[in-house]
Enzyme design. Sequence first.
Site, PDB file in Angstrom:
ATOM      1  N   CYS A  22     -63.274  -1.913 -47.142  1.00  0.00           N
ATOM      2  CA  CYS A  22     -61.857  -2.002 -47.567  1.00  0.00           C
ATOM      3  C   CYS A  22     -61.322  -3.312 -47.019  1.00  0.00           C
ATOM      4  CB  CYS A  22     -61.065  -0.838 -46.989  1.00  0.00           C
ATOM      5  SG  CYS A  22     -61.504   0.752 -47.671  1.00  0.00           S
ATOM      6  N   PRO A  38     -56.487  -7.733 -47.040  1.00  0.00           N
ATOM      7  CA  PRO A  38     -56.570  -9.138 -47.458  1.00  0.00           C
ATOM      8  C   PRO A  38     -57.625  -9.978 -46.724  1.00  0.00           C
ATOM      9  CG  PRO A  38     -54.687  -8.817 -46.008  1.00  0.00           C
ATOM     10  CD  PRO A  38     -55.313  -7.464 -46.190  1.00  0.00           C
ATOM     11  N   GLY A  39     -58.334  -9.401 -45.765  1.00  0.00           N
ATOM     12  CA  GLY A  39     -59.506 -10.134 -45.278  1.00  0.00           C
ATOM     13  C   GLY A  39     -59.489 -10.550 -43.822  1.00  0.00           C
ATOM     14  N   ASP A  95     -61.746   0.362 -42.964  1.00  0.00           N
ATOM     15  CA  ASP A  95     -60.368   0.189 -42.476  1.00  0.00           C
ATOM     16  C   ASP A  95     -59.484   0.732 -43.591  1.00  0.00           C
ATOM     17  OD1 ASP A  95     -58.060  -0.701 -41.248  1.00  0.00           O
ATOM     18  OD2 ASP A  95     -58.378  -2.809 -41.734  1.00  0.00           O
ATOM     19  N   CYS A 153     -54.418   1.541 -39.189  1.00  0.00           N
ATOM     20  CA  CYS A 153     -53.285   0.900 -38.529  1.00  0.00           C
ATOM     21  C   CYS A 153     -52.161   1.924 -38.463  1.00  0.00           C
ATOM     22  CB  CYS A 153     -52.868  -0.330 -39.314  1.00  0.00           C
ATOM     23  SG  CYS A 153     -51.496  -1.121 -38.511  1.00  0.00           S
TER      24      CYS A 153
HETATM   25  C1  LIG Z   1     -55.753  -1.278 -44.538  1.00  0.00           C
HETATM   26  S1  LIG Z   1     -56.186  -2.343 -45.841  1.00  0.00           S
HETATM   27  C2  LIG Z   1     -57.527  -3.221 -45.139  1.00  0.00           C
HETATM   28  C3  LIG Z   1     -57.110  -4.388 -44.261  1.00  0.00           C
HETATM   29  C4  LIG Z   1     -58.250  -5.348 -44.003  1.00  0.00           C
HETATM   30  N1  LIG Z   1     -59.383  -4.681 -43.412  1.00  0.00           N
HETATM   31  C5  LIG Z   1     -57.848  -6.533 -43.152  1.00  0.00           C
HETATM   32  O1  LIG Z   1     -58.103  -6.523 -41.942  1.00  0.00           O
HETATM   33  O2  LIG Z   1     -57.292  -7.483 -43.696  1.00  0.00           O
HETATM   34  C6  LIG Z   1     -57.007  -1.297 -46.970  1.00  0.00           C
HETATM   35  C7  LIG Z   1     -57.577  -2.004 -48.195  1.00  0.00           C
HETATM   36  O3  LIG Z   1     -58.453  -1.091 -48.843  1.00  0.00           O
HETATM   37  C8  LIG Z   1     -58.371  -1.309 -50.231  1.00  0.00           C
HETATM   38  N2  LIG Z   1     -58.910  -0.083 -50.879  1.00  0.00           N
HETATM   39  C9  LIG Z   1     -58.298   1.101 -51.057  1.00  0.00           C
HETATM   40  N3  LIG Z   1     -59.127   1.966 -51.640  1.00  0.00           N
HETATM   41  C10 LIG Z   1     -60.308   1.340 -51.826  1.00  0.00           C
HETATM   42  C11 LIG Z   1     -61.548   1.708 -52.391  1.00  0.00           C
HETATM   43  N4  LIG Z   1     -61.738   2.938 -52.901  1.00  0.00           N
HETATM   44  N5  LIG Z   1     -62.547   0.806 -52.417  1.00  0.00           N
HETATM   45  C12 LIG Z   1     -62.362  -0.440 -51.922  1.00  0.00           C
HETATM   46  N6  LIG Z   1     -61.186  -0.869 -51.387  1.00  0.00           N
HETATM   47  C13 LIG Z   1     -60.182   0.021 -51.332  1.00  0.00           C
HETATM   48  C14 LIG Z   1     -56.898  -1.546 -50.451  1.00  0.00           C
HETATM   49  O4  LIG Z   1     -56.685  -2.222 -51.679  1.00  0.00           O
HETATM   50  C15 LIG Z   1     -56.543  -2.399 -49.230  1.00  0.00           C
HETATM   51  O5  LIG Z   1     -56.695  -3.759 -49.522  1.00  0.00           O
END
Ligand SMILES: C[S@@+](CC[C@H](N)C(=O)[O-])C[C@H]1O[C@@H](n2cnc3c(N)ncnc32)[C@H](O)[C@@H]1O
Length: 452
Positions: A268, A271-272, A333, A386
């Site tokens: 997940c 934004p990276g 995450d 978070c």
């Molecule tokens: C909490 S954010 C992650 C933050 C990231 N790890 C960072 O440190 O920048 C969760 C992310 O998971 C993505 N997401 C949600 N469901 C998902 C799925 N089934 N497969 C892949 N990505 C997913 C969302 O679009 C979001 O960008």
Amino acid sequence: MPRVPADPVRVVALDALRTVREQDAYANLVLPGLLASRRLEARDAAFATELVYGTLRALGTYDAILGELVDRPLDALDPLVLDVLRLGTHQLLATRIGDHAAVDESVKLVRDKVGHGPTGLVNAVLRKVAARDLAGWCTAISPRFDLDPIGNLSLTHSHPRWIVEGFRDALGGDLDETTALLTADNVRPAVTLVARPGRCDVVELVALGARPGRWAPTAAILDGGAPTALAAVREGRAGVQDEGSQLVALALAAAPIDGSDLRWLDMCAGPGGKAALLAGLAAGRGARLLAVERQPHRARLVSHAVADTADVTVADGLAPPWVPASFDRVLVDVPCSGLGALRRRPEARWRRTLADVEALRPQQVALLRSALDAVRPGGLVAYVTCSPHLRETRSVVDEVLGDRSGAAVERADVRPYLPGVEFLGDGPDVQLWPHRHGTDAMYIALLRRGSA
Ligand SMILES: C[S@@+](CC[C@H](N)C(=O)[O-])C[C@H]1O[C@@H](n2cnc3c(N)ncnc32)[C@H](O)[C@@H]1O
């Protein structure tokens, strides 16, 4: 007498409050554009930012006070008049602006932005607000702590009741700690930078005016100025990232595993921020990160953050394109309520509901199951949120491990992989806290997949 127009700084603050309210927008995204388009000088921009963040954060307390003084329900007022009243209340109760100036400027603001009609109401209500200080108001209108501690904390620290309850539960029922957390949530955090391994280091950031972070060897704190003034940030070798987010990525990388350690997955990634840190750590030991994100526009942000240090794919972690059991380390995450980052998102506490927490839970459970399927026997999964809310943290892990009874998955103690970090509790998982660590309230559980 010539008519004196409303102060442009307060006009910007009011416009920001209005946009946040009408468009369900985020203050931290709305404000920079407004400040730039109105060409406010740095000092005025800082003042407008304080007015907006402070007003949004304390909205619950201010509305409770205004509710005592306005002769009709607050939602029967013109919403823009209510915004002016909130902004005026903030100036009166939480800034050094004199009472006369705060009332007078609010009257000018409502006259210019709404019309003459409500000037009398704004003048009369704000004069009554000025009759007490914030502590006096809280004592006068909050429930007694001994009779209703949650109600008292909710009003005096301006958090919805259900969030205070969730924090109290995550803190084992300790009301002193809950109070400390609520207090910390109302203070805007310093800007924390990450030096991305292999591309930058903290020494470089310190030479540019930052100071080393408190816990993470990759963290540096910028006490003033824009991060983009630093070449390392402009070049993407460093980024803005909370120290708690850095610590959870560092813990996943630090925990030992037997056998191969070449393929890492961030399931997940958008934004990276964590992907960029993990990618650098992976590259430093000859491994490679695959960063996966479901939303294409967020995957583009990931590509930008990792540059060429990782592979980035748009995919659904719940319908994975990879071979099962093919990764050595996996970060999941999960999307969550974000209750751990209320310090930097002043409006978020008023938008979220307990129903949102429950609605996210099935995805969190499913993503953790998928992460456990993706990791090879003996490999590690870090489940990260978070949010400190127990329904998003330990209870998700408990549910998933409950289905995998037998020795299929073992919880690893995270604490040894956060060397030097204090106040880590009884383990095995770790909850970081704004009031203990000065970080966002990040949660991490480390799960090792068993051999059979
Ligand atoms: C909490 S954010 C992650 C933050 C990231 N790890 C960072 O440190 O920048 C969760 C992310 O998971 C993505 N997401 C949600 N469901 C998902 C799925 N089934 N497969 C892949 N990505 C997913 C969302 O679009 C979001 O960008």
